[in-house]
Design a protein around this motif. Structure first.
Motif, short mmCIF file in Angstrom:
data_model
loop_
_atom_site.label_atom_id
_atom_site.label_comp_id
_atom_site.label_asym_id
_atom_site.label_seq_id
_atom_site.Cartn_x
_atom_site.Cartn_y
_atom_site.Cartn_z
N GLN A 174 51.44 61.43 7.54
CA GLN A 174 51.07 62.63 6.81
C GLN A 174 51.77 62.71 5.46
OE1 GLN A 174 48.49 64.74 7.90
NE2 GLN A 174 48.35 62.98 9.25
N GLN A 175 53.01 62.25 5.39
CA GLN A 175 53.72 62.24 4.11
C GLN A 175 53.04 61.27 3.13
OE1 GLN A 175 57.73 61.51 5.56
NE2 GLN A 175 58.26 63.66 5.30
N GLN A 176 52.55 60.16 3.64
CA GLN A 176 51.82 59.22 2.79
C GLN A 176 50.52 59.85 2.28
OE1 GLN A 176 51.49 55.84 5.42
NE2 GLN A 176 53.48 55.00 4.80
N GLU A 177 49.82 60.55 3.16
CA GLU A 177 48.58 61.22 2.76
C GLU A 177 48.85 62.32 1.73
OE1 GLU A 177 45.33 60.52 3.53
OE2 GLU A 177 46.24 58.71 4.36
N ILE A 178 49.91 63.07 1.93
CA ILE A 178 50.28 64.13 0.97
C ILE A 178 50.51 63.51 -0.40
CG2 ILE A 178 52.08 65.79 0.33
CD1 ILE A 178 52.41 66.25 3.43
N ALA A 179 51.22 62.40 -0.45
CA ALA A 179 51.50 61.74 -1.73
C ALA A 179 50.20 61.32 -2.41
CB ALA A 179 52.42 60.54 -1.52
N LYS A 180 49.28 60.70 -1.67
CA LYS A 180 48.01 60.27 -2.25
C LYS A 180 47.18 61.46 -2.73
CE LYS A 180 46.67 57.63 1.24
NZ LYS A 180 45.88 56.69 2.07
N LEU A 181 47.10 62.48 -1.92
CA LEU A 181 46.31 63.66 -2.28
C LEU A 181 46.90 64.37 -3.49
CD1 LEU A 181 45.65 65.04 1.30
CD2 LEU A 181 43.95 63.99 -0.21
N THR A 182 48.22 64.44 -3.55
CA THR A 182 48.88 65.11 -4.66
C THR A 182 48.59 64.39 -5.98
OG1 THR A 182 50.60 65.97 -3.21
CG2 THR A 182 51.12 65.88 -5.55
N VAL A 183 48.68 63.07 -5.97
CA VAL A 183 48.38 62.30 -7.18
C VAL A 183 46.93 62.55 -7.60
CG1 VAL A 183 48.05 59.95 -8.08
CG2 VAL A 183 50.14 60.54 -6.84
N TRP A 184 46.02 62.49 -6.64
CA TRP A 184 44.61 62.68 -6.95
C TRP A 184 44.37 64.05 -7.57
CZ3 TRP A 184 40.57 65.88 -6.40
CH2 TRP A 184 39.31 65.38 -6.71
N VAL A 185 44.89 65.09 -6.94
CA VAL A 185 44.61 66.44 -7.43
C VAL A 185 45.27 66.68 -8.78
CG1 VAL A 185 46.45 67.84 -6.37
CG2 VAL A 185 44.16 68.77 -6.62
N GLU A 186 46.44 66.11 -9.00
CA GLU A 186 47.08 66.28 -10.31
C GLU A 186 46.21 65.67 -11.41
OE1 GLU A 186 50.93 64.52 -9.71
OE2 GLU A 186 51.76 66.38 -8.89
#
Length: 99
Positions: free
Chosen positions: A68-80
């Motif tokens: 989940q931490q890996q997914e959060i990192a990917k999603l955060t980069v995308w949304v930024e």
């Protein structure tokens, strides 16, 4: 204690997910909703670890936290990247296609 932690994670996650869904762009909205969803999963897994006495349950919780931490990192980069583009388009009135 575990049930209390699970409940607290859900109560924290739900309003943040609802807020995330408010973005005008549908892609940004679903990802902004998913970030707190995944954060909630991390908090719930941590709560599960506190009360877990089964080795497999503990391993699953640890794996959940990592994934989940890996997914959060990917999603955060995308949304930024994409939220900035959405904001710029709204400010300029541009209808440039999203990538």
């Amino acid at each position: 204690e575990t049930q209390k932690g699970l409940h607290e994670a859900m109560m924290k996650m739900s309003p943040a997910m609802m807020q995330g869904m408010m973005a005008k762009d549908a892609d940004v909205a679903w990802i902004c909703a998913m970030i707190p969803h995944h954060r909630g999963a991390v908090e719930m897994a941590r709560a599960g670890l506190k009360g877990a006495d089964n080795a497999e349950s503990k391993k699953l919780a640890e794996e959940t936290i990592k994934a989940q931490q890996q997914e959060i990192a990917k999603l955060t980069v995308w949304v930024e990247q994409h939220a900035k583009r959405e904001s710029q388009n709204e400010a300029t009135g541009s209808t440039a296609p999203r990538q």
